[in-house]
Motif scaffolding. Structure first.
Motif, short mmCIF file in Angstrom:
data_model
loop_
_atom_site.label_atom_id
_atom_site.label_comp_id
_atom_site.label_asym_id
_atom_site.label_seq_id
_atom_site.Cartn_x
_atom_site.Cartn_y
_atom_site.Cartn_z
N ARG A 52 38.38 36.77 48.42
CA ARG A 52 39.76 36.21 47.52
C ARG A 52 39.81 35.74 45.59
O ARG A 52 41.27 35.62 46.00
CB ARG A 52 38.87 34.43 48.37
CG ARG A 52 39.84 34.28 49.58
CD ARG A 52 39.84 32.90 49.93
NE ARG A 52 37.82 32.34 50.22
CZ ARG A 52 37.39 32.59 50.96
NH1 ARG A 52 37.44 33.48 52.18
NH2 ARG A 52 35.61 32.23 50.86
N LYS A 53 38.11 36.06 45.16
CA LYS A 53 39.08 35.84 43.79
C LYS A 53 39.36 37.02 43.45
O LYS A 53 39.94 37.04 42.44
CB LYS A 53 37.22 35.70 42.98
CG LYS A 53 37.42 35.61 41.44
CD LYS A 53 35.67 34.98 41.01
CE LYS A 53 36.20 34.88 39.41
NZ LYS A 53 34.25 34.73 38.84
N GLU A 55 42.03 38.63 44.85
CA GLU A 55 43.09 38.21 45.14
C GLU A 55 43.48 37.87 44.36
O GLU A 55 44.95 38.10 43.60
CB GLU A 55 43.18 37.85 46.38
CG GLU A 55 44.57 38.27 47.22
CD GLU A 55 44.51 36.97 48.60
OE1 GLU A 55 45.73 36.58 48.55
OE2 GLU A 55 43.59 37.17 49.45
N GLU A 56 42.94 36.77 43.97
CA GLU A 56 43.60 35.68 42.92
C GLU A 56 43.97 36.70 41.50
O GLU A 56 44.96 36.28 40.76
CB GLU A 56 42.59 34.39 43.08
CG GLU A 56 42.97 33.85 43.76
CD GLU A 56 41.80 32.32 43.96
OE1 GLU A 56 41.22 32.40 43.11
OE2 GLU A 56 41.82 31.95 44.53
N GLU A 57 43.11 37.13 41.16
CA GLU A 57 43.03 37.34 39.41
C GLU A 57 43.39 39.15 39.48
O GLU A 57 44.09 39.44 38.56
CB GLU A 57 41.23 38.06 39.30
CG GLU A 57 41.57 38.43 37.40
CD GLU A 57 40.04 38.64 37.08
OE1 GLU A 57 39.80 39.25 36.24
OE2 GLU A 57 39.52 37.82 37.53
N GLY A 59 45.33 40.56 42.62
CA GLY A 59 46.76 40.38 43.97
C GLY A 59 46.61 41.92 44.91
O GLY A 59 45.30 42.35 44.48
N HIS A 62 47.40 46.19 43.15
CA HIS A 62 46.08 46.63 42.08
C HIS A 62 46.08 48.08 43.03
O HIS A 62 45.25 48.29 44.19
CB HIS A 62 45.02 46.12 42.19
CG HIS A 62 43.99 46.02 40.80
ND1 HIS A 62 42.87 47.27 41.49
CD2 HIS A 62 43.68 45.92 40.06
CE1 HIS A 62 41.91 47.14 40.21
NE2 HIS A 62 43.03 46.58 39.68
#
Length: 85
Positions: A52-53, A55-57, A59, A62
């Motif tokens: 999840r981290k 994904e947040e950083e 997306g 990538h």
């Protein structure tokens, strides 16, 4: 059910990449150190939090492999505590 056969050239590249069946590669930290880890890690809540981290950083757009935004030493300590299977 229909099966899909990959051309030998693709299979050879996959084997050459050093990713055995049931595993996948991730890149960790600023230096993007490559780790090959078992797919069973996907069930682990701590690893899911790392995803999840990521994904947040980064997306979903990538294109340089799955990168985990985590210190390499922390990631190694985490994987050392995980069961092998």
């Amino acid at each position: 059910m229909m099966s899909i056969r990959l051309p030998l050239s693709i299979l050879a590249k996959k084997q050459a990449a050093g990713v055995p069946k049931g595993h996948f590669a991730v890149y960790v930290g600023d230096s993007r150190k490559r780790f090959v880890i078992p797919t069973s890690y996907l069930k682990n809540p701590t690893f899911q939090a790392l995803l999840r981290k990521a994904e947040e950083e980064f997306g979903f757009e990538h294109h340089n492999g799955l990168t985990i935004p985590c210190n390499e030493d922390v990631f190694q300590a985490f994987t050392a505590q995980m069961p092998c299977a």
